[in-house]
Design a protein around this motif. Structure first.
Motif, PDB file in Angstrom:
ATOM      1  N   MET A 110      33.099   2.930 -21.570  1.00  0.00           N
ATOM      2  CA  MET A 110      32.361   4.012 -20.934  1.00  0.00           C
ATOM      3  C   MET A 110      31.539   4.785 -21.957  1.00  0.00           C
ATOM      4  N   ARG A 113      28.486   2.883 -22.788  1.00  0.00           N
ATOM      5  CA  ARG A 113      27.476   2.917 -21.730  1.00  0.00           C
ATOM      6  C   ARG A 113      26.797   4.284 -21.646  1.00  0.00           C
ATOM      7  N   ARG A 133      35.609  12.051 -16.482  1.00  0.00           N
ATOM      8  CA  ARG A 133      35.828  10.608 -16.320  1.00  0.00           C
ATOM      9  C   ARG A 133      36.451  10.007 -17.578  1.00  0.00           C
ATOM     10  N   ILE A 322      35.065   5.268 -13.334  1.00  0.00           N
ATOM     11  CA  ILE A 322      34.612   4.672 -14.594  1.00  0.00           C
ATOM     12  C   ILE A 322      33.573   3.586 -14.306  1.00  0.00           C
ATOM     13  N   VAL A 325      29.942   4.587 -13.861  1.00  0.00           N
ATOM     14  CA  VAL A 325      29.174   4.768 -15.096  1.00  0.00           C
ATOM     15  C   VAL A 325      28.808   3.409 -15.693  1.00  0.00           C
ATOM     16  N   LEU A 326      29.774   2.486 -15.703  1.00  0.00           N
ATOM     17  CA  LEU A 326      29.515   1.172 -16.296  1.00  0.00           C
ATOM     18  C   LEU A 326      28.454   0.402 -15.517  1.00  0.00           C
TER      19      LEU A 326
END
Length: 594
Positions: A110, A113, A133, A322, A325-326
């Motif tokens: 994360m 990214r 997060r 998570i 976001v990825l």
């Protein structure tokens, strides 16, 4: 009525969150498959030993009654219990090991990214949301390997217990089977009804964290405005939603728990009662009655799957956040087939560059040629797109159309790390990164010597105030309160130290007074001699000291010429809103050679 966050108001939002969590957890299982395999083996041994224990106990009881083979039966029981204990201990140790590595893996992915998304990612994922997060959501799935295998073990134990009951007497298995449909239905209802409140709870936590960080950064404004109470109310505004989401979760969990709390002992009583009746008719032995009671307890223990499901659902929601976001696509992607950075003097060419923001083309088919080694000031009215223009050079953002070339090669074809070494930036508000003052200047060149760092600091007129700190260049940043101008000089020193052929100063001298800016500019000209530089200029004096001025107007370069040639144009002077004596630029033309 409490209004739900827009993220959850979208149809299928919670379902997408669960789907993303499942994808990420499957990826985690594949990545840690060896450790998961060993953990699964330990779980299988524990389950087998647990299922065997009632059989060994029944044999020991029957052997004690018959006074035959008591020693062998007792030894077998002890060995079975020992294996179960050792396997359980191994599960605990390896489970914690897997969990910590899973958390580290999620956080590293994360964090990578978030950094890859760059400044554009902050608009979608605010700082407080990212921290929530990265901490709460990423730590939840740590229990996933153990919980998953615990659920599998509970199901296997239940199935094994039911089979064992059937082997003792099929009436016992039939009595238990009657309780299975209500149990499955209760768990299904919980998963469906609790996912959305779980997600809303975590999102509300992130909203509070984001507002708290915003307030922390603007603490001086809050104090000066006397609005602390109002700000506290703003920070805590998501609390009603947090409370509502928590209440809904506990209500669902409470309803299901009450049903399971009634169903589990009732099922056990029914199975034991049937076993008692079968004992009275002589169809089971005393040892088998004891075994039946043990297996009934194991079978109804599947009701404890509810607690496991609660935790697994929490893991899934956290992993889903998570995964959001990825799954975000960085605006700037590495080239599929990177080309080496060419040798060259630092010639820049921008061709038909278009950048859209807020629904309009801020840069619209812009063309610009920057001669190698030249110092070019980029000027334009507020909102003209000066920062957007210079951001395309080092691929802090990519244009929507057109391309940028560095020494004849499109920057999109160059490896990002190499490009970032070739193009150095200094910003209006440089971030003090690193542990010490030395570290923040040498951030892009951690191998730089103290002499090199000091030379760069002197070029930015920063050496004097740095050496005046308690520990000089080794002063921790936390104990070095800098003014805005001092921070800018550290940022300029960082750019001067970088071994880059292109140096971009994006309003990097705005906090300096005119005398200091002149001193810094003259020093930087010596340091940056032979390098191409672009300066976002807001002062006429800054533009006057550049070799050329790129006048940005209506999304294009209106003129590329020395400041002295442009100054007579009223439109150019209006860019600065200049008065005759502003910024020390009383004379419309700079001194020769400036």
């Amino acid at each position: 009525m409490v209004r739900k966050p827009t993220v959850d108001a979208a149809p299928g939002g919670s379902a997408l969150l669960r789907a993303g969590g499942r994808r990420l957890m499957r990826a985690a299982v594949r990545r840690f498959r060896v450790r998961m395999g060993v953990l699964a083996a330990l779980t299988a041994v524990r389950v087998a030993a647990t299922l065997t224990t009632p059989v060994m106990l029944a044999r020991a009881i029957d052997a004690a009654q018959a006074q035959e083979n008591l020693g062998a039966a007792t030894t077998a029981l002890a060995v079975t219990l020992g294996v179960a204990i050792l396997a359980d201990a191994g599960e605990d140790v390896l489970g914690a090991y897997c969990g910590s590595h899973l958390t580290a893996w999620l956080r590293h992915r994360m964090l990578g990214r978030v950094l890859a998304l760059g400044p554009q990612g902050r608009r979608r994922f605010p700082t407080g949301d990212v921290l929530s997060r990265l901490t709460e959501s990423a730590s939840g799935p740590a229990a996933f390997p153990v919980l998953l295998l615990a659920a599998a073990a509970a199901i296997a134990s239940t199935a094994g217990a039911v089979i064992a009951l059937a082997l003792i007497d099929w009436w016992l298995a039939a009595a238990f089977a009657a309780s299975v449909p209500p149990l499955v239905l209760a768990l299904r209802v919980f998963v469906v009804q609790a996912t959305e409140p779980f997600a809303r709870y975590q999102i509300s936590q992130a909203a509070i964290a984001t507002r708290l960080l915003d307030a922390r950064q603007g603490i001086r404004t809050i104090q000066a405005s006397g609005t602390a109470d109002a700000e506290a109310r703003r920070i805590l505004a998501p609390l009603p939603e947090l409370r509502e989401a928590g209440r809904e979760t506990w209500e669902v969990q409470g309803r299901v728990s009450r049903r399971l709390a009634l169903l589990a002992p009732l099922t056990q009583v029914v199975v034991v009662a049937v076993a008692g009746v079968r004992l009275a008719t002589g169809d089971v032995t005393t040892g088998q009655l004891v075994a039946s009671a043990s297996y009934a307890a194991m079978a109804v223990a599947s009701a404890s799957l509810f607690d496991t499901f609660v935790q697994l659902l929490n893991c899934q929601v956290g992993a889903g956040r998570i995964e959001e976001v990825l799954a975000a696509v960085p605006a700037v992607r590495p080239p599929a087939r990177p080309r080496p950075v060419p040798d060259g003097p630092g010639r820049l060419r921008l061709r038909r560059v278009t950048v859209r923001a807020g629904g309009r083309a801020v840069l619209d088919g812009l063309d610009l040629d920057v001669p190698p080694g030249a110092a070019v000031a980029v000027v334009g009215a507020s909102g003209a797109g000066k920062s957007l223009l210079v951001a395309t050079i080092g691929r802090l953002l990519d244009p929507d159309d057109g391309h940028v070339e560095l020494d004849g090669v499109p920057v999109t074809a160059l490896p990002l790390p190499r490009l970032r070494h070739a193009v150095a930036y200094a910003f209006e508000r440089p971030a003090p990164l690193g542990a010490t003052v030395h570290d923040t200047i040498a951030y892009a060149r951690p191998d730089a010597t103290r002499a090199e760092v000091r030379r760069a600091a002197r070029a930015a007129a920063a050496d004097d105030f740095v050496r005046a700190l308690p520990e000089g260049y080794d002063t921790p940043l936390a104990r070095a309160p800098f003014s805005g101008g001092e921070l800018q000089r550290l940022g300029l020193a960082r750019a001067a130290l970088a071994d880059a052929r292109i140096v971009v100063l994006d309003d990097a001298t705005s906090s300096l007074d005119t005398a200091t800016e002149l001193k810094v500019t003259e020093a930087l000209r010596r340091v940056l001699a032979g390098r191409t530089s672009l300066v976002v200029a807001r002062r006429p004096a800054t533009a006057a000291r550049a070799d050329l001025v790129a006048w940005l107007d209506a999304g294009r370069i209106r003129a590329l010429a020395p400041h002295a040639e442009l100054w007579p144009d009223p439109g150019y002077r209006a860019v600065f809103d200049a008065r005759p004596a502003a910024d020390g630029a009383a004379a419309p033309e700079p001194a020769a050679g400036a």
